[in-house]
Motif scaffolding. Structure first.
Motif, PDB file in Angstrom:
ATOM      1  N   LEU A 118      39.059   9.665  43.696  1.00 25.91           N
ATOM      2  CA  LEU A 118      39.617   8.358  44.019  1.00 25.91           C
ATOM      3  C   LEU A 118      40.759   8.471  45.023  1.00 25.91           C
ATOM      4  O   LEU A 118      41.305   9.551  45.234  1.00 25.91           O
ATOM      5  CB  LEU A 118      40.186   7.696  42.761  1.00 25.91           C
ATOM      6  CG  LEU A 118      39.239   7.274  41.648  1.00 25.91           C
ATOM      7  CD1 LEU A 118      40.046   6.577  40.562  1.00 25.91           C
ATOM      8  CD2 LEU A 118      38.167   6.340  42.175  1.00 25.91           C
ATOM      9  N   GLN A 119      41.164   7.350  45.571  1.00 19.48           N
ATOM     10  CA  GLN A 119      42.285   7.299  46.501  1.00 19.48           C
ATOM     11  C   GLN A 119      43.588   7.765  45.850  1.00 19.48           C
ATOM     12  O   GLN A 119      43.911   7.343  44.746  1.00 19.48           O
ATOM     13  CB  GLN A 119      42.509   5.860  47.006  1.00 19.48           C
ATOM     14  CG  GLN A 119      41.494   5.380  48.006  1.00 19.48           C
ATOM     15  CD  GLN A 119      40.359   4.630  47.351  1.00 19.48           C
ATOM     16  OE1 GLN A 119      40.148   4.719  46.153  1.00 19.48           O
ATOM     17  NE2 GLN A 119      39.613   3.890  48.148  1.00 19.48           N
ATOM     18  N   GLY A 120      44.289   8.618  46.556  1.00 20.46           N
ATOM     19  CA  GLY A 120      45.624   9.015  46.119  1.00 20.46           C
ATOM     20  C   GLY A 120      45.658   9.969  44.936  1.00 20.46           C
ATOM     21  O   GLY A 120      46.725  10.253  44.392  1.00 20.46           O
ATOM     22  N   GLY A 140      39.517   9.391  50.016  1.00 16.57           N
ATOM     23  CA  GLY A 140      39.481   8.802  48.687  1.00 16.57           C
ATOM     24  C   GLY A 140      38.477   7.665  48.680  1.00 16.57           C
ATOM     25  O   GLY A 140      38.291   6.990  49.691  1.00 16.57           O
ATOM     26  N   TYR A 182      39.149   8.085  57.538  1.00 15.85           N
ATOM     27  CA  TYR A 182      39.609   6.709  57.311  1.00 15.85           C
ATOM     28  C   TYR A 182      41.119   6.572  57.151  1.00 15.85           C
ATOM     29  O   TYR A 182      41.744   5.744  57.801  1.00 15.85           O
ATOM     30  CB  TYR A 182      38.935   6.134  56.066  1.00 15.85           C
ATOM     31  CG  TYR A 182      37.435   6.230  56.110  1.00 15.85           C
ATOM     32  CD1 TYR A 182      36.682   5.294  56.817  1.00 15.85           C
ATOM     33  CD2 TYR A 182      36.760   7.259  55.456  1.00 15.85           C
ATOM     34  CE1 TYR A 182      35.300   5.375  56.863  1.00 15.85           C
ATOM     35  CE2 TYR A 182      35.382   7.345  55.496  1.00 15.85           C
ATOM     36  CZ  TYR A 182      34.656   6.401  56.203  1.00 15.85           C
ATOM     37  OH  TYR A 182      33.296   6.497  56.249  1.00 15.85           O
ATOM     38  N   ARG A 183      41.688   7.360  56.258  1.00 10.45           N
ATOM     39  CA  ARG A 183      43.097   7.161  55.942  1.00 10.45           C
ATOM     40  C   ARG A 183      43.977   7.430  57.154  1.00 10.45           C
ATOM     41  O   ARG A 183      43.825   8.458  57.818  1.00 10.45           O
ATOM     42  CB  ARG A 183      43.496   8.100  54.802  1.00 10.45           C
ATOM     43  CG  ARG A 183      44.994   8.121  54.580  1.00 10.45           C
ATOM     44  CD  ARG A 183      45.371   8.895  53.358  1.00 10.45           C
ATOM     45  NE  ARG A 183      46.788   9.162  53.394  1.00 10.45           N
ATOM     46  CZ  ARG A 183      47.507   9.459  52.327  1.00 10.45           C
ATOM     47  NH1 ARG A 183      46.931   9.537  51.150  1.00 10.45           N
ATOM     48  NH2 ARG A 183      48.786   9.688  52.433  1.00 10.45           N
ATOM     49  N   LEU A 229      36.333   4.637  45.929  1.00  3.60           N
ATOM     50  CA  LEU A 229      36.084   4.070  44.611  1.00  3.60           C
ATOM     51  C   LEU A 229      34.638   4.355  44.234  1.00  3.60           C
ATOM     52  O   LEU A 229      33.761   4.348  45.097  1.00  3.60           O
ATOM     53  CB  LEU A 229      36.308   2.555  44.625  1.00  3.60           C
ATOM     54  CG  LEU A 229      37.733   2.080  44.885  1.00  3.60           C
ATOM     55  CD1 LEU A 229      37.752   0.562  45.087  1.00  3.60           C
ATOM     56  CD2 LEU A 229      38.659   2.457  43.737  1.00  3.60           C
TER      57      LEU A 229
END
Ligand SMILES: Nc1nc2c(ncn2[C@@H]2O[C@H](COP(=O)(O)OP(=O)(O)OP(=O)(O)O)[C@@H](O)[C@H]2O)c(=O)[nH]1
Ligand SMILES: Nc1nc2c(ncn2[C@@H]2O[C@H](COP(=O)(O)OP(=O)(O)OP(=O)(O)O)[C@@H](O)[C@H]2O)c(=O)[nH]1
Ligand SMILES: [Mg+2]
Ligand SMILES: [Mg+2]
Lengths: 300, 306
Positions: free
Chosen positions: B107-109, B192, B139-140, B194
């Motif tokens: 997941l993100q982060g 990251g 992306y990030r 979902l």
């Protein structure tokens, strides 16, 4: 959507017309709340309130019961002292409006700042950012990209420089440029690390050297998928920085963020916005009713 | 409410005092206490229920030996059961192949990029490997820069393509690069995502197909709550990962997610991460984790003394 109604109607049917709630219903309610990360204590408190109200009011229709459940849970949440945040307005006499953003590692602080800046700008405000995370690898680069996306200036220094000095600079620069809002990013830190929490207190103090009642807003960012540890986060960040409001991020996932009910119950901190994605437009104003509604969305 | 299970069970000790055998009746409240403690520690609701049922089955009928009280016996049963559930056989880390490929997802982060740096540093310094880090997060904002900074700190090369917006081809190209530069292990950091983001899950599944990793590590924040099971299940269904990495254990979370994930996907927890600095990679100790979840740092000594 279907499952949500299924759950609520199951509960309400079982309560309808009775003056007590039977065990099975309460078990279902407990499961729904606990599974949403509300936590045992707060769940039991809510169940207790529901039981008392059912005993007192003797509800008849399921419609009313739906409302009662929703209400009892909404009542746990605290309201913000005013509605200005809903339109990205700024209280009178607070210019520049200084927002300090804090939270543990990776919750979405920097991203949320990008989104906030965008929204304030859309509302016609002039916005500045302060890059006071001088620790995490490429943190300044990341905030710089957000400032470019939004089209607002950023105040920054070299990596490794004193975050209090950056915050001071940013606020001073906002004053001299007559900006409406200045938003300060900080490095993620775990609340059990004393020296890092002290650093936050220091950042806060250096801001108030320029504007005595600033920061006007201290936003604690919470990852919506965090469990009961969020209570500790709220406690320690509040002690170090007087948190004024919360933002819950990553609610576009399957996590429900129910732990804010527990936080509201214990610390009375309002939730102002929620994060629902990684895009600049993915910040929405917190709505109690919708939030509670989504707690019962047990589809996944 | 009690702060931890130790206190809870100590109070339950009182209820059970003087009873020589654990039975359905005298155990009921204790079981409830254990279940609540597990939920407070973020163990998934359903799993906490199943777990305490198992514990109850084991406990009922057990004879309390002279030196140990029923409460203490319960604690021992609970802890042993937890350790057994989270342990299992020694988790191997497969680095055969030239180059060996490790895919990092989560997941993100959650701590993927930081962990990628830690793993590279560990393989280089402890295992004498020659790693290549790959920036496949397209992306990030500043994701590539972040990995570059980490690579520089530990003296490990980072492969990136700033203009390429295809994670699959970046990963493939990185492996070619590794071969030509004599790197024997490739660590691919991904964005990251979902579990319900179909397009993003397809992307990482495609990277997997393209590079056939030796190891696929699912990185999860140890502060995660009830949703940990959903996420772990979804990533596992998609990637059939080989191991779990638990991050941010330097915090004070009880870390019940570890139990939930292990219980749900039956994959070993291969590493833990407890700090932002790159030298804090650690192996996983089921025993320590069990004590942490139960919030009972001193309970073993208590039982051992008994
Ligand atoms: N899906 C989703 N992802 C989010 C949301 N908010 C942030 N993220 C992602 O979460 C990750 C971490 O976000 P950051 O903004 O870097 O978090 P941070 O709190 O600044 O992190 P540190 O500064 O390292 O402590 C990034 O991949 C973001 O894109 C959200 O509302 N939804
Ligand atoms: N205290 C602590 N912080 C950690 C640990 N691992 C990672 N972090 C921090 O958590 C934040 C997020 O870490 P990243 O490595 O950027 O996470 P990520 O999964 O790559 O994030 P995205 O790429 O945005 O999905 C950063 O502030 C890291 O420094 C850990 O074990 N302990
Ligand atoms: Mg940040
Ligand atoms: Mg990353």
């Amino acid at each position: 959507q279907k499952t949500k109604e299924g759950f609520l109607s199951k509960i309400t049917k079982a309560i309808a017309g009775k003056s007590t709630v039977d065990e099975e219903v309460l078990d279902n309610l407990e499961e729904a709340l606990v599974t949403a990360d509300v936590g045992i204590d707060t769940t039991l408190a809510i169940i207790d309130r529901v039981e008392k109200r059912v005993a007192r009011d003797k509800y008849v229709s399921t419609g009313e019961l739906n409302k009662l459940l929703q209400e009892e849970i909404e009542n746990v949440l605290v309201d913000a002292s005013d509605d200005k945040h809903k339109n990205f307005d700024i209280p009178a006499g607070k210019k520049p409006y200084v927002i300090l953003v804090v939270g543990v590692n990776g919750v979405g602080k920097t991203t949320t700042i990008g989104k906030l800046a965008y929204n304030y700008k859309q509302a016609g405000k002039s916005v500045m950012l302060g890059a006071a995370d001088t620790f995490r690898a490429a943190a300044v680069d990341q905030l710089t990209i957000w400032s470019e996306r939004v089209g607002v200036p950023i105040v920054k220094q070299a990596m490794g420089s004193d975050p209090s000095a950056v915050a001071f600079d940013a606020v001073q620069s906002a004053v001299s440029k007559n900006a409406d809002v200045v938003i300060i990013d900080t490095a993620g830190r775990l609340h059990n690390k004393l020296h890092l929490m002290d650093e936050l207190t220091k950042i806060r103090r250096s801001i108030s050297k320029i504007i005595p009642d600033a920061p006007h807003e201290v936003l604690l960012i919470l990852d919506g998928s965090t469990g009961q540890n969020a209570l500790e986060q709220a406690k320690h960040f509040t002690a170090a920085t007087d948190v004024t409001a919360m933002i819950i991020t990553k609610l576009d996932g399957t996590a429900k963020g129910g732990v804010v009910l527990a936080i509201a119950n214990q610390f009375s901190i309002p939730v102002k916005y929620i994060g629902v994605g990684e895009k600049i437009t993915d910040l929405i104003v917190f709505d109690k009713h919708e939030f509670v509604d989504s707690l019962f969305n047990l589809t996944r | 409410m009690f702060n931890n299970l130790t206190e809870r069970l100590e109070s339950a000790f009182k209820n059970l005092k003087g009873e020589a055998r654990i039975n359905d009746l005298n155990i009921a409240n204790t079981v409830k206490d254990i279940r609540r403690a597990l939920i407070d520690a973020d163990v998934n609701y359903k799993i906490a229920k199943e777990f305490t049922d198992r514990v109850k089955d084991k406990a009922v009928g057990s004879k309390v030996i002279n030196a140990i009280s029923p409460g203490q016996l319960m604690v021992k049963i609970v802890k042993d059961e937890l350790v057994e559930l989270m342990g299992g056989e020694e988790a191997e880390f497969n680095t055969t192949g030239n180059p060996a490929v490790v895919l990092i997802a989560g997941l993100q982060g959650s701590g993927k990029t930081t962990f990628s740096g830690k793993l590279a540093s560990y393989l280089k310094n402890q295992k004498g490997k020659s790693p290549l880090l790959v920036a496949a997060d397209i992306y990030r904002p500043a994701a590539i820069d972040q990995l570059m900074v980490l690579g520089e700190q530990i003296g490990v090369d980072v492969y990136s393509e700033r203009e390429n917006k295809d994670a699959v081809s970046i990963a493939q190209n990185a492996i070619k690069e590794a071969k030509s530069k004599n790197k024997n292990i490739v660590i691919i950091d991904t964005a990251g995502r979902l579990a319900i983001d179909e397009a993003m899950m397809a992307e990482v599944a495609n990277v997997k197909e393209a590079v056939k990793p030796n190891e696929i590590l699912f990185v999860v924040d140890s502060m995660t709550g009830q949703d940990a099971v959903n996420t772990a299940k979804a990533f596992n269904e998609r990637l059939d990962f080989t191991g779990v990495v638990l991050t941010k254990l330097d915090g004070d979370t009880r870390g019940g997610a570890a139990l939930s994930i292990k219980y749900t996907v039956q994959k070993p927890i291969k590493f833990v991460s407890s700090g932002e600095k790159l030298d804090t990679l650690d192996v996983f100790y089921p025993e320590r984790m069990a004590q942490r979840i139960l919030g009972m740092g001193d309970i073993t000594t208590l039982v051992e003394k008994a």
